[in-house]
Design a protein around this motif. Structure first.
Motif, PDB file in Angstrom:
ATOM      1  N   LEU A  19      18.338 -43.490  22.271  1.00 45.54           N
ATOM      2  CA  LEU A  19      19.121 -43.582  23.495  1.00 45.54           C
ATOM      3  C   LEU A  19      18.543 -42.734  24.612  1.00 45.54           C
ATOM      4  CD1 LEU A  19      22.842 -43.512  22.258  1.00 45.54           C
ATOM      5  CD2 LEU A  19      21.519 -45.464  23.043  1.00 45.54           C
ATOM      6  N   ARG A  20      17.917 -41.611  24.260  1.00 43.14           N
ATOM      7  CA  ARG A  20      17.409 -40.696  25.279  1.00 43.14           C
ATOM      8  C   ARG A  20      15.980 -41.016  25.715  1.00 43.14           C
ATOM      9  NH1 ARG A  20      19.800 -34.901  23.057  1.00 43.14           N
ATOM     10  NH2 ARG A  20      21.987 -35.557  22.969  1.00 43.14           N
ATOM     11  N   GLY A  21      15.478 -42.152  25.246  1.00 41.78           N
ATOM     12  CA  GLY A  21      14.172 -42.588  25.704  1.00 41.78           C
ATOM     13  C   GLY A  21      12.997 -42.063  24.912  1.00 41.78           C
ATOM     14  N   SER A  22      13.249 -41.263  23.883  1.00 45.99           N
ATOM     15  CA  SER A  22      12.165 -40.727  23.065  1.00 45.99           C
ATOM     16  C   SER A  22      11.980 -41.566  21.808  1.00 45.99           C
ATOM     17  CB  SER A  22      12.460 -39.274  22.675  1.00 45.99           C
ATOM     18  OG  SER A  22      13.678 -39.194  21.957  1.00 45.99           O
ATOM     19  N   ALA A  23      10.761 -41.529  21.272  1.00 48.55           N
ATOM     20  CA  ALA A  23      10.480 -42.293  20.066  1.00 48.55           C
ATOM     21  C   ALA A  23      11.225 -41.701  18.874  1.00 48.55           C
ATOM     22  CB  ALA A  23       8.984 -42.288  19.793  1.00 48.55           C
ATOM     23  N   VAL A  24      11.759 -42.572  18.020  1.00 47.90           N
ATOM     24  CA  VAL A  24      12.451 -42.137  16.809  1.00 47.90           C
ATOM     25  C   VAL A  24      11.413 -41.872  15.733  1.00 47.90           C
ATOM     26  CG1 VAL A  24      14.109 -42.786  15.029  1.00 47.90           C
ATOM     27  CG2 VAL A  24      14.507 -43.465  17.413  1.00 47.90           C
ATOM     28  N   GLU A  53      18.957 -44.250  10.642  1.00 51.23           N
ATOM     29  CA  GLU A  53      19.901 -45.274  10.183  1.00 51.23           C
ATOM     30  C   GLU A  53      20.916 -44.684   9.204  1.00 51.23           C
ATOM     31  OE1 GLU A  53      21.606 -48.880  10.509  1.00 51.23           O
ATOM     32  OE2 GLU A  53      19.879 -48.121  11.632  1.00 51.23           O
ATOM     33  N   ALA A  54      20.444 -43.788   8.325  1.00 49.34           N
ATOM     34  CA  ALA A  54      21.358 -43.149   7.380  1.00 49.34           C
ATOM     35  C   ALA A  54      22.354 -42.271   8.120  1.00 49.34           C
ATOM     36  CB  ALA A  54      20.562 -42.311   6.379  1.00 49.34           C
ATOM     37  N   GLN A  55      21.879 -41.546   9.127  1.00 45.14           N
ATOM     38  CA  GLN A  55      22.773 -40.704   9.920  1.00 45.14           C
ATOM     39  C   GLN A  55      23.781 -41.559  10.684  1.00 45.14           C
ATOM     40  OE1 GLN A  55      21.516 -38.641  13.662  1.00 45.14           O
ATOM     41  NE2 GLN A  55      21.797 -36.778  12.421  1.00 45.14           N
ATOM     42  N   ARG A  56      23.322 -42.681  11.178  1.00 49.19           N
ATOM     43  CA  ARG A  56      24.211 -43.606  11.888  1.00 49.19           C
ATOM     44  C   ARG A  56      25.339 -44.073  10.972  1.00 49.19           C
ATOM     45  NH1 ARG A  56      23.455 -46.783  16.464  1.00 49.19           N
ATOM     46  NH2 ARG A  56      24.626 -48.747  16.519  1.00 49.19           N
ATOM     47  N   GLY A  57      24.994 -44.381   9.724  1.00 50.12           N
ATOM     48  CA  GLY A  57      26.011 -44.794   8.765  1.00 50.12           C
ATOM     49  C   GLY A  57      27.027 -43.696   8.502  1.00 50.12           C
ATOM     50  N   ARG A  58      26.565 -42.449   8.424  1.00 48.08           N
ATOM     51  CA  ARG A  58      27.489 -41.333   8.208  1.00 48.08           C
ATOM     52  C   ARG A  58      28.404 -41.128   9.412  1.00 48.08           C
ATOM     53  NH1 ARG A  58      22.738 -39.186   5.846  1.00 48.08           N
ATOM     54  NH2 ARG A  58      22.237 -37.990   7.728  1.00 48.08           N
ATOM     55  N   ILE A  59      27.851 -41.333  10.595  1.00 45.56           N
ATOM     56  CA  ILE A  59      28.681 -41.214  11.805  1.00 45.56           C
ATOM     57  C   ILE A  59      29.767 -42.289  11.810  1.00 45.56           C
ATOM     58  CG2 ILE A  59      28.689 -41.442  14.322  1.00 45.56           C
ATOM     59  CD1 ILE A  59      25.875 -40.237  14.322  1.00 45.56           C
ATOM     60  N   GLY A  72      26.517 -33.232  19.876  1.00 44.81           N
ATOM     61  CA  GLY A  72      25.264 -33.796  20.346  1.00 44.81           C
ATOM     62  C   GLY A  72      24.650 -34.791  19.373  1.00 44.81           C
ATOM     63  N   VAL A  73      24.911 -34.606  18.065  1.00 41.90           N
ATOM     64  CA  VAL A  73      24.406 -35.542  17.058  1.00 41.90           C
ATOM     65  C   VAL A  73      24.988 -36.932  17.291  1.00 41.90           C
ATOM     66  CG1 VAL A  73      24.399 -36.089  14.585  1.00 41.90           C
ATOM     67  CG2 VAL A  73      24.008 -33.736  15.350  1.00 41.90           C
ATOM     68  N   LEU A  74      26.263 -36.987  17.668  1.00 41.47           N
ATOM     69  CA  LEU A  74      26.905 -38.278  17.934  1.00 41.47           C
ATOM     70  C   LEU A  74      26.300 -38.934  19.166  1.00 41.47           C
ATOM     71  CD1 LEU A  74      30.688 -37.391  17.387  1.00 41.47           C
ATOM     72  CD2 LEU A  74      28.939 -37.914  15.686  1.00 41.47           C
ATOM     73  N   TYR A  75      26.138 -38.140  20.213  1.00 38.99           N
ATOM     74  CA  TYR A  75      25.639 -38.697  21.464  1.00 38.99           C
ATOM     75  C   TYR A  75      24.164 -39.075  21.396  1.00 38.99           C
ATOM     76  CZ  TYR A  75      29.991 -37.719  23.907  1.00 38.99           C
ATOM     77  OH  TYR A  75      31.298 -37.726  24.310  1.00 38.99           O
ATOM     78  N   TYR A  76      23.471 -38.594  20.393  1.00 38.86           N
ATOM     79  CA  TYR A  76      22.093 -39.021  20.186  1.00 38.86           C
ATOM     80  C   TYR A  76      22.045 -40.482  19.743  1.00 38.86           C
ATOM     81  CZ  TYR A  76      17.262 -39.045  18.563  1.00 38.86           C
ATOM     82  OH  TYR A  76      15.926 -39.344  18.380  1.00 38.86           O
ATOM     83  N   GLN A  77      23.140 -40.933  19.107  1.00 39.08           N
ATOM     84  CA  GLN A  77      23.188 -42.295  18.575  1.00 39.08           C
ATOM     85  C   GLN A  77      24.103 -43.219  19.382  1.00 39.08           C
ATOM     86  OE1 GLN A  77      21.723 -43.402  15.577  1.00 39.08           O
ATOM     87  NE2 GLN A  77      21.523 -41.655  14.212  1.00 39.08           N
ATOM     88  N   PHE A  78      25.165 -42.670  19.963  1.00 39.67           N
ATOM     89  CA  PHE A  78      26.158 -43.489  20.649  1.00 39.67           C
ATOM     90  C   PHE A  78      26.471 -42.899  22.024  1.00 39.67           C
ATOM     91  CE2 PHE A  78      26.843 -43.935  16.098  1.00 39.67           C
ATOM     92  CZ  PHE A  78      26.829 -45.319  15.948  1.00 39.67           C
ATOM     93  N   ARG A  79      26.636 -43.765  23.018  1.00 37.58           N
ATOM     94  CA  ARG A  79      26.854 -43.301  24.380  1.00 37.58           C
ATOM     95  C   ARG A  79      28.284 -42.827  24.629  1.00 37.58           C
ATOM     96  NH1 ARG A  79      23.536 -47.763  24.715  1.00 37.58           N
ATOM     97  NH2 ARG A  79      21.539 -47.431  25.777  1.00 37.58           N
ATOM     98  N   SER A  80      29.247 -43.373  23.892  1.00 36.15           N
ATOM     99  CA  SER A  80      30.644 -43.068  24.177  1.00 36.15           C
ATOM    100  C   SER A  80      31.515 -43.364  22.969  1.00 36.15           C
ATOM    101  CB  SER A  80      31.144 -43.915  25.360  1.00 36.15           C
ATOM    102  OG  SER A  80      31.151 -45.300  24.999  1.00 36.15           O
TER     103      SER A  80
END
Length: 204
Positions: free
Chosen positions: A6-11, A18-24, A54-62
C-alpha cells in the motif's frame, strides 16, 4: 515483478504478508463480532493481535476496507463452495443437503461469525456497502437456482423460492447466536439435526 504494498514499496516476503493478512482478518472478525462494526476501532483490532496499529495500516487503508475484506474472505469462500455444489452432477435434493450442511457449519467458523451477527452494516459508505451486498446476493442467487432445480425435478416443494432461500440461510446461521461449547449437543450433532429439520420442511 515484485509485489507492491500500500505504501508503494516492494513486498520482500509475499508469503509472510499473506499470512499476516490472514491473521489481521481473523482478529478483525473477532472484534467485529464482539463489539459491532461501528463500535470497533483499529486500535481494538491491533490489541486483539498484540501488534501496533501501523501493522494494520500496512495492509489495509481503513476500517471500512478491512470489514469488506473480512466479509469477502468469508462470504466469498462460501460462494465458491456453493457454486461447486450447484455444478455437481446428481439430484438437486442431494446437492441442497450438501449446501445446507456447508451453510450450517459456517455458523461455527470464527471468520464467518461476524458476517452472521452483523447482517446489516451501518456506517459503511455506499461503495463499500455495494461490494458487500454483491457478494451476498451471488450466494442467494445460487441457492435459489438450486431450489428451483429441486422444484423442477419434483424432489422439493417450495412456493416462494426467494423467501425460502432467505429462511434457510437465517436458520442455518442460528447456532452462531445461541450455541455454547458446554451445551448438550456438539457442533456436528447440531448440523445433522438442523439440516434434517430444514430438509423435512421443503422435501416433497
Amino acid at each position: 515483478m515484485a509485489e507492491i504494498g500500500l505504501r508503494g514499496s516492494a513486498v520482500r516476503d509475499p508469503e509472510h504478508r499473506e499470512a499476516q493478512r490472514g491473521r489481521i482478518l481473523a482478529a478483525a472478525a473477532e472484534v467485529f463480532a464482539r463489539k459491532g462494526y461501528e463500535a470497533a476501532t483499529m486500535d481494538d483490532i491491533a490489541a486483539q493481535m498484540g501488534v501496533s496499529k501501523g501493522v494494520l495500516y500496512y495492509q489495509f487503508r481503513s476500517k471500512q476496507e478491512l470489514v469488506v475484506e473480512t466479509r469477502r474472505a468469508s462470504s466469498g469462500a462460501a460462494v465458491e463452495r456453493l457454486d461447486e455444489i450447484v455444478r455437481r452432477p446428481g439430484s438437486a435434493l442431494v446437492r441442497i443437503e450438501a449446501a445446507l450442511r456447508d451453510l450450517a457449519a459456517a455458523a461455527f467458523d470464527p471468520l464467518a461469525k461476524h458476517v452472521i451477527l452483523l447482517p446489516v452494516l451501518h456506517g459503511l459508505d455506499q461503495q463499500h456497502l455495494h461490494e458487500v451486498r454483491t457478494i451476498e446476493r451471488r450466494y442467494e442467487r445460487l441457492l435459489e437456482t438450486l431450489l428451483r432445480e429441486g422444484v423442477t425435478e419434483g424432489s422439493l416443494v417450495v412456493d416462494d423460492v426467494k423467501l425460502t432461500a432467505f429462511t434457510l440461510i437465517r436458520a442455518c446461521f442460528g447456532p452462531a447466536v445461541w450455541y455454547r461449547p458446554d451445551g448438550e449437543l456438539g457442533e456436528s450433532q447440531i448440523v445433522d439435526r438442523l439440516v434434517a429439520h430444514l430438509l423435512r420442511s421443503i422435501t416433497a
